[in-house]
Write an enzyme that holds these catalytic residues in place. Structure first.
Site, PDB file in Angstrom:
ATOM      1  N   HIS A  57       0.870  -1.179   0.000  1.00 59.89           N
ATOM      2  CA  HIS A  57       0.000   0.000   0.000  1.00 59.89           C
ATOM      3  C   HIS A  57       0.905   1.226   0.000  1.00 59.89           C
ATOM      4  CE1 HIS A  57      -3.681  -2.342   0.869  1.00 59.89           C
ATOM      5  NE2 HIS A  57      -2.843  -3.133   1.519  1.00 59.89           N
ATOM      6  N   LEU A  58       0.888   1.980  -1.099  1.00 59.78           N
ATOM      7  CA  LEU A  58       1.748   3.166  -1.192  1.00 59.78           C
ATOM      8  C   LEU A  58       0.979   4.439  -0.881  1.00 59.78           C
ATOM      9  CD1 LEU A  58       3.973   2.310  -4.305  1.00 59.78           C
ATOM     10  CD2 LEU A  58       4.406   1.851  -1.882  1.00 59.78           C
ATOM     11  N   ARG A  59      -0.344   4.316  -0.703  1.00 56.01           N
ATOM     12  CA  ARG A  59      -1.207   5.407  -0.191  1.00 56.01           C
ATOM     13  C   ARG A  59      -1.372   6.599  -1.122  1.00 56.01           C
ATOM     14  NH1 ARG A  59      -3.331   1.795   2.809  1.00 56.01           N
ATOM     15  NH2 ARG A  59      -2.352   1.341   4.809  1.00 56.01           N
ATOM     16  N   HIS A 176      -8.851 -10.617  -1.240  1.00 56.42           N
ATOM     17  CA  HIS A 176      -8.734 -10.459   0.219  1.00 56.42           C
ATOM     18  C   HIS A 176      -9.865 -11.312   0.786  1.00 56.42           C
ATOM     19  CE1 HIS A 176      -8.562  -7.806   3.987  1.00 56.42           C
ATOM     20  NE2 HIS A 176      -9.694  -8.461   4.121  1.00 56.42           N
ATOM     21  N   HIS A 229      -2.559 -12.654   1.533  1.00 56.68           N
ATOM     22  CA  HIS A 229      -2.290 -12.837   2.969  1.00 56.68           C
ATOM     23  C   HIS A 229      -3.054 -13.982   3.653  1.00 56.68           C
ATOM     24  CE1 HIS A 229      -5.810 -10.253   3.060  1.00 56.68           C
ATOM     25  NE2 HIS A 229      -5.132  -9.158   2.823  1.00 56.68           N
ATOM     26  N   ASN A 275      -5.155  -6.786   9.356  1.00 55.50           N
ATOM     27  CA  ASN A 275      -6.217  -7.595   8.761  1.00 55.50           C
ATOM     28  C   ASN A 275      -5.664  -8.397   7.597  1.00 55.50           C
ATOM     29  OD1 ASN A 275      -8.530  -8.668   7.740  1.00 55.50           O
ATOM     30  ND2 ASN A 275      -9.543  -6.734   7.299  1.00 55.50           N
ATOM     31  N   ASP A 302       2.211  -6.991   2.303  1.00 63.41           N
ATOM     32  CA  ASP A 302       1.049  -6.204   2.761  1.00 63.41           C
ATOM     33  C   ASP A 302       1.530  -4.980   3.540  1.00 63.41           C
ATOM     34  OD1 ASP A 302      -1.490  -5.291   3.157  1.00 63.41           O
ATOM     35  OD2 ASP A 302      -2.143  -6.913   4.465  1.00 63.41           O
ATOM     36  N   HIS A 306       0.647   3.576   8.164  1.00 67.64           N
ATOM     37  CA  HIS A 306      -0.402   4.447   8.696  1.00 67.64           C
ATOM     38  C   HIS A 306       0.262   5.537   9.519  1.00 67.64           C
ATOM     39  CE1 HIS A 306      -3.837   2.105   7.409  1.00 67.64           C
ATOM     40  NE2 HIS A 306      -3.356   1.014   7.967  1.00 67.64           N
ATOM     41  N   PRO A 320      -6.012  -0.936  10.723  1.00 69.94           N
ATOM     42  CA  PRO A 320      -5.199  -2.160  10.656  1.00 69.94           C
ATOM     43  C   PRO A 320      -4.068  -2.012   9.653  1.00 69.94           C
ATOM     44  CG  PRO A 320      -7.184  -2.428   9.341  1.00 69.94           C
ATOM     45  CD  PRO A 320      -7.250  -1.039   9.940  1.00 69.94           C
TER      46      PRO A 320
END
Ligand code: DOR
Ligand code: ZN
Length: 428
Positions: A57-59, A176, A229, A275, A302, A306, A320
Protein backbone atom coordinates in the site's frame (compact mmCIF):
# COMPACT_ATOMS: atom_id res chain seq x y z
CA UNK A 1 26.65 1.79 -18.96
CA UNK A 2 28.52 -1.06 -17.24
CA UNK A 3 28.34 -2.45 -13.73
CA UNK A 4 30.83 -5.09 -12.58
CA UNK A 5 29.74 -6.97 -9.46
CA UNK A 6 32.74 -8.83 -8.05
CA UNK A 7 32.88 -11.74 -5.59
CA UNK A 8 29.15 -12.40 -5.35
CA UNK A 9 27.59 -15.76 -4.52
CA UNK A 10 24.46 -16.29 -6.69
CA UNK A 11 21.88 -18.15 -4.56
CA UNK A 12 24.63 -18.61 -1.92
CA UNK A 13 26.67 -20.82 -4.26
CA UNK A 14 30.21 -20.39 -5.71
CA UNK A 15 31.58 -16.84 -5.83
CA UNK A 16 31.68 -15.23 -9.27
CA UNK A 17 31.89 -11.84 -10.94
CA UNK A 18 28.89 -10.57 -12.88
CA UNK A 19 29.16 -7.97 -15.63
CA UNK A 20 26.04 -6.02 -16.53
CA UNK A 21 26.08 -3.99 -19.74
CA UNK A 22 23.21 -1.62 -20.48
CA UNK A 23 21.00 -3.40 -17.97
CA UNK A 24 21.64 -6.94 -19.18
CA UNK A 25 24.04 -9.59 -17.82
CA UNK A 26 26.74 -10.02 -20.46
CA UNK A 27 29.34 -12.13 -18.60
CA UNK A 28 29.57 -14.33 -15.54
CA UNK A 29 32.94 -15.75 -14.48
CA UNK A 30 35.94 -15.28 -12.26
CA UNK A 31 38.58 -12.58 -12.60
CA UNK A 32 36.40 -10.45 -14.86
CA UNK A 33 37.63 -6.95 -15.64
CA UNK A 34 36.05 -4.04 -17.44
CA UNK A 35 37.99 -0.79 -17.43
CA UNK A 36 34.97 1.41 -18.02
CA UNK A 37 32.63 -0.26 -15.50
CA UNK A 38 31.38 0.91 -12.13
CA UNK A 39 32.50 -1.75 -9.61
CA UNK A 40 30.36 -3.15 -6.81
CA UNK A 41 32.48 -5.34 -4.53
CA UNK A 42 29.99 -7.89 -3.21
CA UNK A 43 32.39 -9.16 -0.55
CA UNK A 44 31.24 -12.77 -0.88
CA UNK A 45 27.63 -11.89 -0.09
CA UNK A 46 24.59 -13.71 -1.49
CA UNK A 47 23.23 -12.49 -4.83
CA UNK A 48 19.52 -13.00 -5.52
CA UNK A 49 17.29 -11.76 -8.31
CA UNK A 50 15.63 -8.47 -7.26
CA UNK A 51 12.71 -9.10 -4.92
CA UNK A 52 9.14 -8.65 -6.17
CA UNK A 53 6.30 -7.75 -3.80
CA UNK A 54 2.77 -8.50 -4.99
CA UNK A 55 1.11 -6.56 -2.18
CA UNK A 56 1.99 -3.08 -0.93
CA UNK A 57 0.00 0.00 0.00
CA UNK A 58 1.75 3.17 -1.19
CA UNK A 59 -1.21 5.41 -0.19
CA UNK A 60 -0.88 7.72 -3.19
CA UNK A 61 -3.12 9.39 -4.23
CA UNK A 62 -4.91 10.70 -1.18
CA UNK A 63 -3.05 9.19 1.77
CA UNK A 64 0.24 11.04 1.49
CA UNK A 65 0.40 11.66 5.23
CA UNK A 66 1.10 7.92 5.60
CA UNK A 67 3.23 7.10 2.52
CA UNK A 68 3.94 8.31 -1.00
CA UNK A 69 5.15 6.53 -4.10
CA UNK A 70 8.51 8.16 -3.38
CA UNK A 71 8.90 7.11 0.26
CA UNK A 72 7.42 3.67 -0.44
CA UNK A 73 9.83 3.19 -3.35
CA UNK A 74 12.72 4.11 -1.08
CA UNK A 75 11.60 1.55 1.51
CA UNK A 76 11.25 -1.03 -1.27
CA UNK A 77 14.72 -0.43 -2.70
CA UNK A 78 16.27 -0.56 0.79
CA UNK A 79 14.43 -3.83 1.39
CA UNK A 80 15.90 -5.43 -1.74
CA UNK A 81 12.81 -5.03 -3.93
CA UNK A 82 12.95 -4.11 -7.60
CA UNK A 83 9.22 -4.31 -8.33
CA UNK A 84 6.10 -3.76 -6.23
CA UNK A 85 2.35 -4.00 -6.83
CA UNK A 86 0.51 -1.02 -5.35
CA UNK A 87 -2.96 -1.79 -4.02
CA UNK A 88 -5.87 0.37 -5.22
CA UNK A 89 -7.46 1.36 -1.87
CA UNK A 90 -6.39 4.95 -2.33
CA UNK A 91 -8.42 8.16 -2.54
CA UNK A 92 -9.54 8.30 -5.28
CA UNK A 93 -9.65 4.53 -5.64
CA UNK A 94 -7.50 3.14 -8.47
CA UNK A 95 -10.52 1.96 -10.46
CA UNK A 96 -9.94 3.93 -13.68
CA UNK A 97 -7.20 4.25 -16.28
CA UNK A 98 -6.49 7.81 -15.11
CA UNK A 99 -5.60 6.79 -11.56
CA UNK A 100 -3.58 3.67 -12.42
CA UNK A 101 -1.65 5.63 -15.06
CA UNK A 102 -0.91 8.32 -12.49
CA UNK A 103 0.50 5.78 -10.01
CA UNK A 104 2.59 4.11 -12.68
CA UNK A 105 3.95 7.47 -13.84
CA UNK A 106 4.87 8.48 -10.29
CA UNK A 107 6.77 5.21 -9.96
CA UNK A 108 8.68 5.90 -13.15
CA UNK A 109 9.49 9.45 -12.07
CA UNK A 110 10.91 8.22 -8.77
CA UNK A 111 12.73 5.47 -10.65
CA UNK A 112 13.85 3.30 -7.73
CA UNK A 113 11.59 0.31 -8.28
CA UNK A 114 9.05 -0.74 -10.91
CA UNK A 115 5.68 0.30 -9.49
CA UNK A 116 2.80 -1.74 -10.92
CA UNK A 117 -0.63 -0.43 -9.98
CA UNK A 118 -3.23 -3.01 -9.02
CA UNK A 119 -6.65 -2.06 -10.36
CA UNK A 120 -9.82 -2.30 -8.30
CA UNK A 121 -12.18 -5.19 -9.12
CA UNK A 122 -15.27 -3.14 -8.31
CA UNK A 123 -15.97 0.56 -8.66
CA UNK A 124 -14.97 2.41 -5.50
CA UNK A 125 -14.19 -0.97 -3.85
CA UNK A 126 -17.88 -1.10 -3.05
CA UNK A 127 -18.33 -4.68 -4.23
CA UNK A 128 -21.38 -3.78 -6.31
CA UNK A 129 -20.33 -3.11 -9.88
CA UNK A 130 -17.33 -4.39 -11.83
CA UNK A 131 -14.76 -1.73 -12.61
CA UNK A 132 -13.51 -1.40 -16.19
CA UNK A 133 -10.90 -4.10 -16.00
CA UNK A 134 -10.28 -4.20 -19.74
CA UNK A 135 -9.71 -0.45 -19.95
CA UNK A 136 -7.19 -0.54 -17.10
CA UNK A 137 -5.45 -3.58 -18.60
CA UNK A 138 -5.15 -1.83 -21.97
CA UNK A 139 -4.09 1.51 -20.45
CA UNK A 140 -0.56 2.86 -20.22
CA UNK A 141 -0.38 1.29 -16.75
CA UNK A 142 -0.83 -2.21 -18.27
CA UNK A 143 -2.63 -3.49 -15.20
CA UNK A 144 -2.23 -7.25 -14.79
CA UNK A 145 -3.59 -7.71 -11.27
CA UNK A 146 -6.95 -6.63 -9.87
CA UNK A 147 -8.03 -6.61 -6.24
CA UNK A 148 -10.43 -4.93 -3.83
CA UNK A 149 -7.85 -5.56 -1.09
CA UNK A 150 -8.85 -4.21 2.28
CA UNK A 151 -12.30 -5.50 1.33
CA UNK A 152 -13.37 -8.92 0.06
CA UNK A 153 -15.26 -9.30 -3.20
CA UNK A 154 -18.05 -10.92 -1.21
CA UNK A 155 -20.74 -11.27 -3.88
CA UNK A 156 -20.21 -14.61 -5.67
CA UNK A 157 -21.81 -13.35 -8.87
CA UNK A 158 -19.47 -10.34 -9.07
CA UNK A 159 -16.50 -12.59 -8.27
CA UNK A 160 -17.58 -15.02 -10.97
CA UNK A 161 -17.81 -12.24 -13.56
CA UNK A 162 -14.45 -10.81 -12.48
CA UNK A 163 -12.83 -14.21 -12.94
CA UNK A 164 -14.43 -14.62 -16.37
CA UNK A 165 -13.02 -11.25 -17.44
CA UNK A 166 -9.68 -12.18 -15.92
CA UNK A 167 -9.56 -15.34 -18.00
CA UNK A 168 -10.37 -13.43 -21.20
CA UNK A 169 -7.89 -10.63 -20.45
CA UNK A 170 -5.12 -12.91 -19.09
CA UNK A 171 -4.92 -11.05 -15.80
CA UNK A 172 -5.13 -12.27 -12.20
CA UNK A 173 -7.71 -11.53 -9.51
CA UNK A 174 -6.19 -11.15 -6.03
CA UNK A 175 -8.76 -11.79 -3.34
CA UNK A 176 -8.73 -10.46 0.22
CA UNK A 177 -10.53 -13.54 1.56
CA UNK A 178 -12.79 -12.38 4.37
CA UNK A 179 -16.50 -13.04 4.55
CA UNK A 180 -17.52 -9.76 6.13
CA UNK A 181 -20.75 -11.30 7.36
CA UNK A 182 -18.71 -13.66 9.53
CA UNK A 183 -16.14 -11.14 10.75
CA UNK A 184 -18.52 -8.23 11.27
CA UNK A 185 -15.63 -5.81 11.52
CA UNK A 186 -13.83 -7.81 14.22
CA UNK A 187 -10.17 -7.04 14.74
CA UNK A 188 -8.59 -9.97 16.56
CA UNK A 189 -8.27 -13.70 15.84
CA UNK A 190 -11.28 -15.53 17.29
CA UNK A 191 -9.80 -17.66 20.03
CA UNK A 192 -8.61 -17.75 23.62
CA UNK A 193 -6.65 -14.49 23.50
CA UNK A 194 -9.51 -12.44 22.04
CA UNK A 195 -11.92 -13.91 24.62
CA UNK A 196 -9.59 -13.04 27.47
CA UNK A 197 -9.06 -9.51 26.20
CA UNK A 198 -12.74 -8.95 25.49
CA UNK A 199 -12.16 -8.36 21.79
CA UNK A 200 -14.68 -9.51 19.20
CA UNK A 201 -13.26 -12.42 17.20
CA UNK A 202 -12.43 -12.65 13.44
CA UNK A 203 -13.04 -16.36 12.81
CA UNK A 204 -10.61 -18.21 10.56
CA UNK A 205 -13.59 -19.76 8.77
CA UNK A 206 -14.29 -16.34 7.22
CA UNK A 207 -11.06 -16.80 5.25
CA UNK A 208 -11.29 -20.51 4.57
CA UNK A 209 -14.83 -20.44 3.16
CA UNK A 210 -14.12 -17.60 0.73
CA UNK A 211 -10.99 -19.37 -0.54
CA UNK A 212 -12.96 -22.58 -1.08
CA UNK A 213 -15.72 -20.74 -2.95
CA UNK A 214 -13.28 -18.77 -5.09
CA UNK A 215 -11.28 -21.87 -6.02
CA UNK A 216 -14.48 -23.39 -7.37
CA UNK A 217 -15.29 -20.21 -9.29
CA UNK A 218 -11.74 -19.97 -10.67
CA UNK A 219 -11.85 -23.59 -11.79
CA UNK A 220 -15.08 -22.99 -13.67
CA UNK A 221 -13.84 -19.75 -15.24
CA UNK A 222 -10.41 -21.21 -16.08
CA UNK A 223 -8.99 -18.09 -14.48
CA UNK A 224 -5.99 -17.23 -12.33
CA UNK A 225 -6.92 -16.57 -8.72
CA UNK A 226 -4.41 -15.23 -6.22
CA UNK A 227 -5.21 -15.40 -2.51
CA UNK A 228 -3.83 -12.48 -0.50
CA UNK A 229 -2.29 -12.84 2.97
CA UNK A 230 -3.31 -16.39 3.93
CA UNK A 231 -3.34 -16.54 7.72
CA UNK A 232 -5.20 -19.65 8.88
CA UNK A 233 -3.95 -23.21 8.95
CA UNK A 234 -7.37 -24.40 7.77
CA UNK A 235 -6.91 -22.46 4.52
CA UNK A 236 -3.85 -24.56 3.68
CA UNK A 237 -5.82 -27.77 3.23
CA UNK A 238 -8.24 -25.99 0.89
CA UNK A 239 -5.40 -24.59 -1.21
CA UNK A 240 -3.57 -27.91 -1.32
CA UNK A 241 -6.66 -29.72 -2.57
CA UNK A 242 -7.51 -27.06 -5.16
CA UNK A 243 -3.97 -27.11 -6.52
CA UNK A 244 -4.02 -30.90 -6.71
CA UNK A 245 -7.19 -30.62 -8.78
CA UNK A 246 -5.50 -28.24 -11.21
CA UNK A 247 -7.17 -25.03 -10.11
CA UNK A 248 -5.01 -22.07 -11.16
CA UNK A 249 -4.70 -20.64 -7.67
CA UNK A 250 -1.68 -19.05 -6.05
CA UNK A 251 -1.32 -17.79 -2.51
CA UNK A 252 0.76 -15.42 -0.46
CA UNK A 253 1.76 -15.18 3.19
CA UNK A 254 3.02 -12.03 4.88
CA UNK A 255 6.20 -11.93 6.95
CA UNK A 256 4.11 -11.03 10.03
CA UNK A 257 1.92 -14.11 9.63
CA UNK A 258 5.12 -16.19 9.51
CA UNK A 259 6.44 -14.75 12.76
CA UNK A 260 3.92 -13.01 15.00
CA UNK A 261 1.00 -14.43 16.97
CA UNK A 262 -2.04 -13.07 18.80
CA UNK A 263 -0.03 -13.45 22.00
CA UNK A 264 1.17 -9.93 21.20
CA UNK A 265 -2.29 -8.46 21.66
CA UNK A 266 -2.23 -8.46 25.46
CA UNK A 267 -1.03 -4.85 25.69
CA UNK A 268 -3.76 -3.67 23.26
CA UNK A 269 -1.03 -1.91 21.26
CA UNK A 270 -2.60 -1.14 17.85
CA UNK A 271 0.77 -1.64 16.15
CA UNK A 272 -0.25 -5.34 16.28
CA UNK A 273 -3.63 -4.70 14.69
CA UNK A 274 -3.74 -6.03 11.13
CA UNK A 275 -6.22 -7.59 8.76
CA UNK A 276 -6.27 -10.59 8.64
CA UNK A 277 -5.35 -10.69 12.31
CA UNK A 278 -2.30 -12.29 13.89
CA UNK A 279 -3.32 -15.85 14.74
CA UNK A 280 -1.85 -18.66 16.84
CA UNK A 281 1.50 -20.40 16.95
CA UNK A 282 -0.07 -23.39 15.18
CA UNK A 283 -1.07 -21.06 12.35
CA UNK A 284 2.39 -19.47 11.97
CA UNK A 285 3.94 -22.94 11.96
CA UNK A 286 1.47 -24.09 9.28
CA UNK A 287 2.29 -20.98 7.20
CA UNK A 288 6.00 -21.78 7.35
CA UNK A 289 5.48 -25.40 6.34
CA UNK A 290 3.09 -24.46 3.52
CA UNK A 291 5.59 -21.95 2.15
CA UNK A 292 8.36 -24.54 2.30
CA UNK A 293 6.11 -27.05 0.53
CA UNK A 294 4.97 -24.56 -2.13
CA UNK A 295 1.27 -24.71 -1.23
CA UNK A 296 1.81 -21.06 -0.40
CA UNK A 297 3.68 -19.69 -3.40
CA UNK A 298 5.04 -16.36 -2.29
CA UNK A 299 5.85 -13.97 0.51
CA UNK A 300 4.17 -10.60 0.04
CA UNK A 301 4.49 -7.86 2.63
CA UNK A 302 1.05 -6.20 2.76
CA UNK A 303 3.17 -3.15 3.63
CA UNK A 304 0.49 -0.94 5.19
CA UNK A 305 1.84 2.37 6.45
CA UNK A 306 -0.40 4.45 8.70
CA UNK A 307 0.47 7.91 9.99
CA UNK A 308 0.60 8.21 13.78
CA UNK A 309 -2.80 9.87 13.97
CA UNK A 310 -4.41 6.67 12.62
CA UNK A 311 -2.42 4.25 14.78
CA UNK A 312 -2.04 6.06 18.10
CA UNK A 313 -5.62 5.41 19.04
CA UNK A 314 -7.54 2.93 21.13
CA UNK A 315 -7.59 -0.59 19.67
CA UNK A 316 -11.05 -0.37 18.10
CA UNK A 317 -10.43 2.99 16.41
CA UNK A 318 -6.90 2.32 15.10
CA UNK A 319 -6.45 1.35 11.46
CA UNK A 320 -5.20 -2.16 10.66
CA UNK A 321 -1.85 -2.66 8.98
CA UNK A 322 1.90 -2.77 9.54
CA UNK A 323 5.06 -1.79 7.67
CA UNK A 324 6.81 -4.61 5.86
CA UNK A 325 9.11 -3.62 3.01
CA UNK A 326 12.37 -3.07 4.89
CA UNK A 327 12.00 -6.01 7.26
CA UNK A 328 10.54 -8.70 4.95
CA UNK A 329 13.75 -10.41 3.88
CA UNK A 330 15.12 -10.47 7.44
CA UNK A 331 11.90 -12.01 8.77
CA UNK A 332 12.02 -14.65 6.03
CA UNK A 333 15.65 -15.43 6.87
CA UNK A 334 14.70 -15.74 10.54
CA UNK A 335 11.57 -17.86 10.06
CA UNK A 336 12.48 -19.90 6.97
CA UNK A 337 16.22 -19.93 6.21
CA UNK A 338 17.60 -20.28 9.74
CA UNK A 339 15.38 -23.31 10.61
CA UNK A 340 16.32 -24.92 7.27
CA UNK A 341 12.86 -24.65 5.70
CA UNK A 342 14.10 -22.68 2.66
CA UNK A 343 17.52 -22.36 1.03
CA UNK A 344 18.52 -19.30 -1.03
CA UNK A 345 17.05 -20.82 -4.19
CA UNK A 346 13.81 -21.17 -2.26
CA UNK A 347 13.96 -17.56 -1.11
CA UNK A 348 14.51 -16.45 -4.72
CA UNK A 349 11.54 -18.56 -5.77
CA UNK A 350 9.16 -17.23 -3.09
CA UNK A 351 10.21 -13.58 -3.12
CA UNK A 352 11.14 -12.99 -6.76
CA UNK A 353 10.48 -15.69 -9.35
CA UNK A 354 6.94 -16.77 -8.42
CA UNK A 355 5.68 -13.26 -7.67
CA UNK A 356 6.99 -12.11 -11.07
CA UNK A 357 5.22 -15.03 -12.76
CA UNK A 358 1.95 -14.40 -10.92
CA UNK A 359 2.13 -10.66 -11.68
CA UNK A 360 3.15 -11.31 -15.29
CA UNK A 361 6.41 -9.37 -15.23
CA UNK A 362 8.64 -10.67 -18.02
CA UNK A 363 11.82 -8.90 -16.88
CA UNK A 364 11.68 -9.49 -13.13
CA UNK A 365 12.29 -12.67 -11.14
CA UNK A 366 14.61 -14.00 -13.82
CA UNK A 367 17.52 -16.41 -13.27
CA UNK A 368 20.97 -14.96 -12.66
CA UNK A 369 22.42 -15.83 -16.07
CA UNK A 370 23.92 -14.27 -19.21
CA UNK A 371 21.26 -12.57 -21.32
CA UNK A 372 18.98 -11.94 -18.33
CA UNK A 373 18.24 -8.56 -16.70
CA UNK A 374 20.84 -7.14 -14.32
CA UNK A 375 18.28 -6.85 -11.54
CA UNK A 376 19.47 -8.06 -8.15
CA UNK A 377 19.37 -7.96 -4.41
CA UNK A 378 22.67 -8.47 -2.59
CA UNK A 379 22.29 -9.87 0.92
CA UNK A 380 24.71 -10.16 3.81
CA UNK A 381 23.31 -13.26 5.55
CA UNK A 382 25.53 -12.86 8.63
CA UNK A 383 24.63 -9.25 9.45
CA UNK A 384 22.29 -8.44 12.32
CA UNK A 385 20.40 -5.22 12.85
CA UNK A 386 17.93 -3.68 15.25
CA UNK A 387 14.67 -2.33 13.85
CA UNK A 388 13.77 1.29 14.59
CA UNK A 389 10.58 2.54 12.98
CA UNK A 390 11.79 6.12 12.99
CA UNK A 391 14.85 5.14 10.96
CA UNK A 392 12.88 3.36 8.22
CA UNK A 393 12.35 5.17 4.91
CA UNK A 394 8.58 4.93 5.10
CA UNK A 395 6.71 8.06 6.03
CA UNK A 396 4.97 6.11 8.79
CA UNK A 397 6.72 4.21 11.58
CA UNK A 398 4.20 1.45 12.39
CA UNK A 399 6.57 -1.50 12.46
CA UNK A 400 5.66 -4.40 14.77
CA UNK A 401 9.36 -5.27 15.01
CA UNK A 402 10.45 -2.14 16.93
CA UNK A 403 13.57 -2.94 18.95
CA UNK A 404 13.86 -6.48 17.59
CA UNK A 405 17.19 -7.79 16.40
CA UNK A 406 16.83 -9.46 12.99
CA UNK A 407 19.29 -11.41 10.85
CA UNK A 408 20.38 -10.55 7.32
CA UNK A 409 20.88 -7.17 5.70
CA UNK A 410 20.33 -5.90 2.17
CA UNK A 411 23.73 -4.60 1.08
CA UNK A 412 22.70 -3.40 -2.37
CA UNK A 413 19.78 -3.42 -4.77
CA UNK A 414 20.32 -3.21 -8.52
CA UNK A 415 17.62 -2.45 -11.09
CA UNK A 416 18.64 -3.14 -14.69
CA UNK A 417 22.30 -2.42 -13.99
CA UNK A 418 21.65 0.68 -11.87
CA UNK A 419 22.31 0.66 -8.11
CA UNK A 420 19.12 1.84 -6.36
CA UNK A 421 20.21 1.22 -2.76
CA UNK A 422 23.57 0.56 -1.14
CA UNK A 423 24.66 0.10 2.47
CA UNK A 424 21.33 1.25 3.84
CA UNK A 425 21.10 4.37 1.69
CA UNK A 426 18.98 5.02 -1.34
CA UNK A 427 21.04 5.85 -4.43
CA UNK A 428 20.25 9.31 -5.77
O1 DOR B 1 -4.09 -4.71 7.63
C1 DOR B 1 -4.47 -4.35 6.54
N1 DOR B 1 -4.22 -3.11 6.09
N2 DOR B 1 -5.16 -5.20 5.79
C2 DOR B 1 -5.75 -4.82 4.64
O2 DOR B 1 -6.37 -5.63 4.02
C3 DOR B 1 -5.66 -3.42 4.18
C4 DOR B 1 -4.49 -2.76 4.74
C5 DOR B 1 -4.49 -1.27 4.60
O3 DOR B 1 -4.84 -0.73 3.54
O4 DOR B 1 -4.10 -0.59 5.55
ZN1 ZN C 1 -5.90 -7.35 2.48
Amino acid sequence: MKLLITNARPYGEEAVDVLVTDGVVTEIGTGLAAADAEVLDAGGNVLLPGLVDLHVHLREPGGEESETVETGSQAAALGGFTAVFAMPNTDPVADTAVVVEHVRRRGEEVGLVDVHPVGAVTTGLKGEKLAELGTMAASGAQVRMFSDDGRCVNDPLIMRRALEYASALDVVIAQHAEDHRLTGGAQAHEGAVASRLGLQGWPATAEETVIARDCALAREAGADLHVCHVSSLHSIAVLRQAKAQGVRVSAEVTPHHLLLTDGRLTGYDPVNKVNPPLRTGADTQAMREALAEGVIDVVATDHAPHAAQYKDAEWAAARPGMLGLQTALSVVIHTMVEPGLLDWRGVARAMSERPAEIGRLPDQGRPIAVGEPGTFCLVDPDAQWTVHGAALASRAANTPYEGMRLPGAVVATVLRGRITARDGKVAV
